[in-house]
Design an enzyme around this catalytic site. Structure first.
Site, PDB file in Angstrom:
ATOM      1  N   ASP A  37       0.845  -1.206   0.000  1.00 54.67           N
ATOM      2  CA  ASP A  37       0.000   0.000   0.000  1.00 54.67           C
ATOM      3  C   ASP A  37       0.874   1.248   0.000  1.00 54.67           C
ATOM      4  O   ASP A  37       0.901   2.009   0.970  1.00 54.67           O
ATOM      5  CB  ASP A  37      -0.914  -0.016   1.230  1.00 54.67           C
ATOM      6  CG  ASP A  37      -1.879  -1.189   1.195  1.00 54.67           C
ATOM      7  OD1 ASP A  37      -2.248  -1.622   0.085  1.00 54.67           O
ATOM      8  OD2 ASP A  37      -2.256  -1.682   2.270  1.00 54.67           O
TER       9      ASP A  37
ATOM     10  N   LYS B 124     -11.743  -4.511  -3.253  1.00 54.65           N
ATOM     11  CA  LYS B 124     -12.987  -4.625  -2.456  1.00 54.65           C
ATOM     12  C   LYS B 124     -14.179  -4.106  -3.239  1.00 54.65           C
ATOM     13  O   LYS B 124     -14.883  -3.197  -2.793  1.00 54.65           O
ATOM     14  CB  LYS B 124     -12.854  -3.915  -1.115  1.00 54.65           C
ATOM     15  CG  LYS B 124     -11.859  -4.598  -0.220  1.00 54.65           C
ATOM     16  CD  LYS B 124     -12.031  -4.201   1.223  1.00 54.65           C
ATOM     17  CE  LYS B 124     -10.907  -4.782   2.044  1.00 54.65           C
ATOM     18  NZ  LYS B 124      -9.585  -4.226   1.702  1.00 54.65           N
TER      19      LYS B 124
ATOM     20  N   GLY C  85      -4.492  -7.853   9.108  1.00 55.92           N
ATOM     21  CA  GLY C  85      -4.633  -7.405  10.503  1.00 55.92           C
ATOM     22  C   GLY C  85      -3.435  -7.805  11.337  1.00 55.92           C
ATOM     23  O   GLY C  85      -3.413  -7.633  12.547  1.00 55.92           O
TER      24      GLY C  85
ATOM     25  N   ARG D 289       2.336  -2.689   6.386  1.00 58.40           N
ATOM     26  CA  ARG D 289       3.266  -1.723   6.990  1.00 58.40           C
ATOM     27  C   ARG D 289       4.422  -2.362   7.746  1.00 58.40           C
ATOM     28  O   ARG D 289       5.542  -1.845   7.699  1.00 58.40           O
ATOM     29  CB  ARG D 289       2.484  -0.791   7.942  1.00 58.40           C
ATOM     30  CG  ARG D 289       1.638   0.221   7.195  1.00 58.40           C
ATOM     31  CD  ARG D 289       0.610   0.854   8.108  1.00 58.40           C
ATOM     32  NE  ARG D 289      -0.500  -0.054   8.387  1.00 58.40           N
ATOM     33  CZ  ARG D 289      -1.513   0.249   9.212  1.00 58.40           C
ATOM     34  NH1 ARG D 289      -1.527   1.411   9.829  1.00 58.40           N
ATOM     35  NH2 ARG D 289      -2.496  -0.614   9.389  1.00 58.40           N
TER      36      ARG D 289
HETATM   37  P1  BMP Z   1      -1.321  -3.419   7.165  1.00 59.90           P
HETATM   38  O1  BMP Z   1      -0.575  -4.724   7.448  1.00 59.90           O
HETATM   39  O2  BMP Z   1      -0.386  -2.305   6.794  1.00 59.90           O
HETATM   40  O3  BMP Z   1      -2.275  -3.052   8.238  1.00 59.90           O
HETATM   41  O4  BMP Z   1      -2.185  -3.658   5.830  1.00 59.90           O
HETATM   42  C1  BMP Z   1      -3.260  -4.522   5.792  1.00 59.90           C
HETATM   43  C2  BMP Z   1      -3.824  -4.619   4.399  1.00 59.90           C
HETATM   44  O5  BMP Z   1      -4.941  -5.513   4.412  1.00 59.90           O
HETATM   45  C3  BMP Z   1      -4.335  -3.305   3.827  1.00 59.90           C
HETATM   46  O6  BMP Z   1      -4.179  -3.379   2.410  1.00 59.90           O
HETATM   47  C4  BMP Z   1      -5.806  -3.318   4.154  1.00 59.90           C
HETATM   48  O7  BMP Z   1      -6.573  -2.568   3.243  1.00 59.90           O
HETATM   49  C5  BMP Z   1      -6.132  -4.812   4.028  1.00 59.90           C
HETATM   50  N1  BMP Z   1      -7.259  -5.299   4.854  1.00 59.90           N
HETATM   51  C6  BMP Z   1      -7.255  -5.122   6.236  1.00 59.90           C
HETATM   52  O8  BMP Z   1      -6.346  -4.540   6.812  1.00 59.90           O
HETATM   53  N2  BMP Z   1      -8.314  -5.635   6.945  1.00 59.90           N
HETATM   54  C7  BMP Z   1      -9.333  -6.295   6.371  1.00 59.90           C
HETATM   55  O9  BMP Z   1     -10.244  -6.726   7.062  1.00 59.90           O
HETATM   56  C8  BMP Z   1      -9.318  -6.487   4.995  1.00 59.90           C
HETATM   57  C9  BMP Z   1      -8.251  -5.998   4.249  1.00 59.90           C
HETATM   58  O10 BMP Z   1      -8.215  -6.224   2.955  1.00 59.90           O
END
Ligand code: BMP
Length: 217
Positions: A10, A60, A166, A189
């Site tokens: 992202d 999505k 998550g 991240r």
């Molecule tokens: P991060 O590890 O930086 O939090 O990113 C999580 C990714 O998964 C992001 O692309 C977010 O849009 C996606 N996502 C999420 O975090 N929770 C959900 O329930 C569904 C997702 O697609």
């Protein structure tokens, strides 16, 4: 490598996304792209990233069947391996995505990792899983930071793969997510912002491998 790790790239910097995907390709099951990268690069980023990894388009989609089909059709045409679709919009809209192509695996959102998901989506999770199964979707999105919900979804998933975001920045642990039923673990991240993204990806894979070997014992 037989990895369960999906990198969420992202970022707005397409060169960084490509560089990361190339350098980490041996550690990953797939890369997952979302709107930030799509907004700056357009759909061509799908085919560019496909040189290094399977690409899951986390758009999505949540629209009427015709619009969903247009978006999913373009993702398939650009070489996407998978796509994420909302299911709460209804069967017709999810079906439009599911019928695009056998080569485009659909992950249906049946719960999410944000707190607000408990407000409207959670009360319908069981029905959304059932509808996803009827439509033959490939996988389900389940929260990797809510182990109770994750294992509940896994118990009902049957053949469908469970992909869990998550983990890392949102508090979930990759090991716990796998222990509670995640077939694929999404990390964004905690890898792409790390000082050493390759080392971070390896650490997540080690954590996952330990759980798998304990389960085999
Ligand atoms: P991060 O590890 O930086 O939090 O990113 C999580 C990714 O998964 C992001 O692309 C977010 O849009 C996606 N996502 C999420 O975090 N929770 C959900 O329930 C569904 C997702 O697609």
């Amino acid at each position: 490598m037989d990895s369960k790790l999906v990198l969420a790239v992202d970022v707005f910097d397409a060169d960084y996304a490509l560089d990361l995907s190339r350098k980490l390709s041996d550690e990953l099951f797939a890369v997952k792209i979302n709107w930030p990268l799509m907004m700056v690069k357009g759909a061509s980023i799908i085919s560019e990233l496909s040189k290094y990894s399977k690409v899951i388009c986390d758009l999505k989609v949540a629209d009427i069947p015709n619009t969903n089909a247009l978006i999913a059709g373009k993702a398939a045409e650009m070489g996407a391996w998978g796509i994420v679709s909302h299911s709460i919009i209804g069967k017709d809209s999810l079906q439009a995505v599911a019928s695009i192509s056998e080569d485009l695996r659909v992950f249906s959102v049946v719960a999410m990792s944000n707190k607000g998901a408990s407000q409207y989506i959670y009360p319908h999770t069981d029905e959304l899983i059932e509808m996803s199964r009827e439509l033959g979707v490939y996988g389900l999105i389940a929260p990797g930071n809510d182990y109770e919900m994750l294992s509940r979804i896994k118990r009902q998933a049957g053949k469908m793969k469970v992909m869990a975001p998550g983990v890392g920045a949102q508090g979930g642990s990759a090991g716990e997510a796998v222990r509670n039923g995640a077939d694929l673990v999404v990390v964004g991240r905690a890898i792409y912002n790390a000082d050493d993204p390759l080392a971070a990806a390896r650490a997540f894979n080690d954590e996952i491998s330990k759980v798998i070997s304990l389960e085999k014992e």
